[in-house]
Design a protein around this motif. Structure first.
Motif, PDB file in Angstrom:
ATOM      1  N   TYR A 164       0.520  -1.072  -0.160  1.00  0.00           N
ATOM      2  CA  TYR A 164       0.044  -0.014  -0.102  1.00  0.00           C
ATOM      3  C   TYR A 164       0.454   1.686   0.597  1.00  0.00           C
ATOM      4  O   TYR A 164       1.941   1.250   0.571  1.00  0.00           O
ATOM      5  N   GLY A 165       0.481   2.356  -1.118  1.00  0.00           N
ATOM      6  CA  GLY A 165       1.571   3.648  -1.005  1.00  0.00           C
ATOM      7  C   GLY A 165       2.527   3.679  -2.077  1.00  0.00           C
ATOM      8  O   GLY A 165       3.356   4.761  -1.400  1.00  0.00           O
ATOM      9  N   SER A 173       4.843   9.419  -6.590  1.00  0.00           N
ATOM     10  CA  SER A 173       3.826  10.453  -5.670  1.00  0.00           C
ATOM     11  C   SER A 173       3.721  11.477  -6.223  1.00  0.00           C
ATOM     12  O   SER A 173       5.223  11.935  -6.573  1.00  0.00           O
ATOM     13  N   LEU A 179      -0.872   9.506  -3.149  1.00  0.00           N
ATOM     14  CA  LEU A 179      -0.966   8.003  -2.799  1.00  0.00           C
ATOM     15  C   LEU A 179      -1.300   7.659  -4.097  1.00  0.00           C
ATOM     16  O   LEU A 179      -2.451   8.050  -4.754  1.00  0.00           O
ATOM     17  N   THR A 182      -3.369   2.789  -3.880  1.00  0.00           N
ATOM     18  CA  THR A 182      -3.472   2.017  -1.941  1.00  0.00           C
ATOM     19  C   THR A 182      -4.790   0.708  -2.444  1.00  0.00           C
ATOM     20  O   THR A 182      -5.345   0.515  -1.521  1.00  0.00           O
ATOM     21  N   PHE A 301       4.988   9.278   2.702  1.00  0.00           N
ATOM     22  CA  PHE A 301       4.078   9.073   3.225  1.00  0.00           C
ATOM     23  C   PHE A 301       3.892  10.229   4.567  1.00  0.00           C
ATOM     24  O   PHE A 301       5.106  10.879   5.631  1.00  0.00           O
ATOM     25  N   ASP A 305      -0.944   7.847   6.535  1.00  0.00           N
ATOM     26  CA  ASP A 305      -1.179   6.954   5.939  1.00  0.00           C
ATOM     27  C   ASP A 305       0.147   6.087   6.978  1.00  0.00           C
ATOM     28  O   ASP A 305      -0.368   4.770   6.432  1.00  0.00           O
ATOM     29  N   HIS A 308      -2.837   4.396   8.557  1.00  0.00           N
ATOM     30  CA  HIS A 308      -3.415   3.281   8.411  1.00  0.00           C
ATOM     31  C   HIS A 308      -2.701   2.195   7.895  1.00  0.00           C
ATOM     32  O   HIS A 308      -3.048   1.119   7.911  1.00  0.00           O
TER      33      HIS A 308
END
Length: 351
Positions: A164-165, A173, A179, A182, A301, A305, A308
């Motif tokens: 993720y990310g 980015s 992001l 996802t 990040f 982020d 999460h």
């Protein structure tokens, strides 16, 4: 003193570093990047399997880097296969050997068949062939997926295994959108274990825990039938860190609970290494920030982020029946979620 292995006998479990086979069957001659953990996986894989092994490699980092300019690091017989064909190559080779032995064309002996693939060739394009191979339980072969979390051979493109990310060449980015990627990482070993209950052995490993990985390779080969092992391979180029930290990042992925180590043997899941210690309360999980901050692919990040990412990993450990393996809960008729009493399940299992 290390133990030297010869012949085609059984592959006993390795109790410690001193029991690791002395023979080197993946040697100099490759062109991998400095700090390449996938090259270490190859070394551990064939060291555990022994000299009576045929290695099949689908297109990817470990094919291209291992066959440059008419050189190869493989001491054992090897063959290249197409990008999504690791499962097909493993099954076909195992079937061919079986026929040749039955007809008396070659000696009837145990020959290990291992096909390896990257996350692009295995978790994405080759998943159908691997799934099909796992349905043919009469043939002995192992498919090993080395996972550097991108299409690293073709300049770090996004794969289903990209976390993720993370920044890749397909998920940069930007100022408008921080992001681009996802989706959560596809759970390949858990998916195959759930979907192929007749496969005798499916496992998740990491070269940072060498003895654990080599023992998993040996179990897969000894139990027989089509088996599958998935390794997490830190990649300095794709993850953007100094090559000297590959082993450390492998340890952190496990210690932070992001990459659980486990094996599913005949339908029974065993957590291994630090993952088992964490699950039993003997070791505390490290925060995911310790892992994320060491890699340039997560440099963009924000605090939200990281929160999460931590929340999703926590959820895996608190809400899933088995961490990293089965991402399901059980809903009652009124749609409320039933809490699973793990201790009660354990009591039922041992009764």
């Amino acid at each position: 003193m290390a133990v030297e292995t010869h012949g085609t006998g059984t592959l006993p479990q390795i109790k410690g570093v001193k029991d690791v086979p002395y023979d080197e069957l993946f040697v100099s001659g490759h062109r991998t990047c400095q700090g390449c953990e996938s090259a270490l996986v190859m070394r551990h894989m064939v060291k555990a399997a022994g000299p009576r092994t045929i290695v099949l490699g689908s297109t990817g980092c470990m094919y291209v880097a291992n066959t440059t300019y008419y050189t190869t690091p493989w001491v054992v017989p090897w063959m290249h296969t197409q990008l999504g064909a690791s499962g097909s190559a493993a099954l076909g080779t195992a079937a061919g050997l079986k026929v040749l032995m039955r007809k008396g064309k070659i000696k009837d002996e145990k020959i290990n068949v291992i096909a390896f693939c990257g996350d692009g060739g295995g978790a994405d394009m080759g998943i159908g062939a691997i799934s099909a191979t796992l349905t043919h339980k009469d043939y002995n072969c192992l498919v090993l997926l080395y996972d550097n979390e991108s299409y690293a051979n073709t300049d770090i493109q996004l794969s289903s295994q990209t976390p993720y990310g993370a920044v890749t060449t397909f998920s940069p980015s930007g100022t408008k959108k921080r992001l681009m990627h996802t989706r959560w990482k596809k759970n390949v070993p858990g998916m195959l274990a759930a979907g192929h209950p007749e496969s005798r052995y499916i496992a998740a490993g990491c070269a940072a825990y060498a003895v654990d990985l080599m023992n998993k390779i040996r179990k897969a080969l000894e139990l027989g039938g089509p088996t599958f092992v998935h390794t997490l391979d830190p990649c300095p180029k794709g993850w953007d860190y100094h090559p000297q930290y590959s082993q450390e990042l492998g340890h952190l992925a496990v210690e932070c609970g992001i990459w659980p180590l486990y094996e599913v043997i005949d339908g029974v899941c065993n957590l291994t290494g630090p993952t088992r210690q964490i699950a039993e309360g003997r070791k505390k999980r490290k925060p995911v920030y310790e892992y994320l901050k060491r890699q340039g692919r997560f440099a963009h990040f924000a605090d939200e982020d990281v929160e999460h990412f931590q929340h999703e990993v926590d959820k895996m450990w608190t809400e899933w029946l088995i961490p990293g393996v089965i991402p399901f809960t059980i809903a009652a008729k009124d749609q409320t979620i039933l809490k699973i009493d793990k201790s009660a399940l354990h009591e039922q299992k041992t009764a």
